[in-house]
Design a protein around this motif. Structure first.
Motif: not given
Length: 258
Positions: A199-210
């Motif tokens: 229903k809702e996404t609160h946090i997205v964290v990215a580094e390179g391939n992850f």
């Protein structure tokens, strides 16, 4: 000290050395806690350390990724009965401010051995190396679009734009590898009266391939937190880890799950 080093040093002080004095130096007194069972602030967690040490709790880190002031740690906690099971797989997310831990979110799930999973993989094995740093933004967009189109159900027919059918390594204990495994698991959930919906996404964290995402939704009628980690290779999602946990109606604080 980098934000990654701050988190690793604090986690070591808290859950390896159980050193309240060292941990307090790395935590803001008004530390914002989102774990439903732990009161907010640094003091309650620090006060709990003697009991954790006595319990024999150990922490095994598997993956770490950092973007800006957010650090995601993928780990297993053993002798973790204080948190609900003998062994727990966890995603811990920390926000660092002025060189100290300022906020924490987590999602814990009882560990399932590899010989009891649908894919034969454990919940934590697989690739660990952060690569393709130059593609961080691109990979973050890919996963964000996948969540929006497929997990939210807006355009599920586009799933092969994001995942190659025969190259998808799955670490959810109930889901086999490949898109066939995912489709079979989703159908089994629906047949059992517990369809999965985001229903809702609160946090997205990215580094390179992850790329990590913390979302909420439902399993059947159970309000649920979905913490997902995706690995991207050649512009496709090729590996997935997650933890699922019910969101309770009562919390030890007023901060909520997110």
């Amino acid at each position: 000290m980098s934000v990654t080093e701050t988190v690793l040093n604090a986690v070591t002080a808290l859950f390896v050395n159980f050193d309240a004095e060292a941990a307090a130096e790395l935590m803001k007194p008004d530390y914002i806690q989102h774990n439903p069972s732990v009161p907010t602030g640094a003091a309650p967690l620090l006060g709990f350390l003697p009991a954790l040490k006595e319990s024999g709790l150990t922490a095994t880190p598997h993956r770490i990724l950092t973007e800006g002031d957010l650090v995601v740690l993928h780990a297993t906690y053993h002798n973790a009965q204080a948190f609900g099971a003998e062994s727990l797989v966890a995603f811990d997310v920390f926000r660092v401010e002025d060189g100290k831990l300022a906020e924490h979110w987590d999602n814990l799930q009882a560990a399932v051995p590899a010989d009891q999973t649908a894919s034969g993989r454990s919940m934590t094995d697989g690739a660990t190396e952060v690569t393709d740093l130059h593609k961080t933004a691109q990979n973050k967009t890919l996963v964000t679009n996948f969540i929006d189109a497929v997990l939210y159900g807006k355009a599920p027919e586009t799933i092969t734009d994001y995942i190659t059918p025969d190259n998808y390594a799955q670490h959810n204990p109930l889901v086999a590898d490949g898109l066939d495994g995912l489709s079979a698991a989703l159908q089994a959930m629906a047949d059992a009266g517990t369809p999965m919906s985001y229903k809702e996404t609160h946090i997205v964290v990215a580094e390179g391939n992850f790329v990590f995402a913390a979302s909420e939704g439902y399993l059947g009628d159970q309000h649920t937190a979905f913490f997902d980690l995706f690995r991207v290779e050649d512009d496709k999602i090729v590996e997935h880890w997650d933890t699922l946990s019910p969101i309770p109606t009562e919390f030890a604080h007023e901060n909520g799950k997110f």
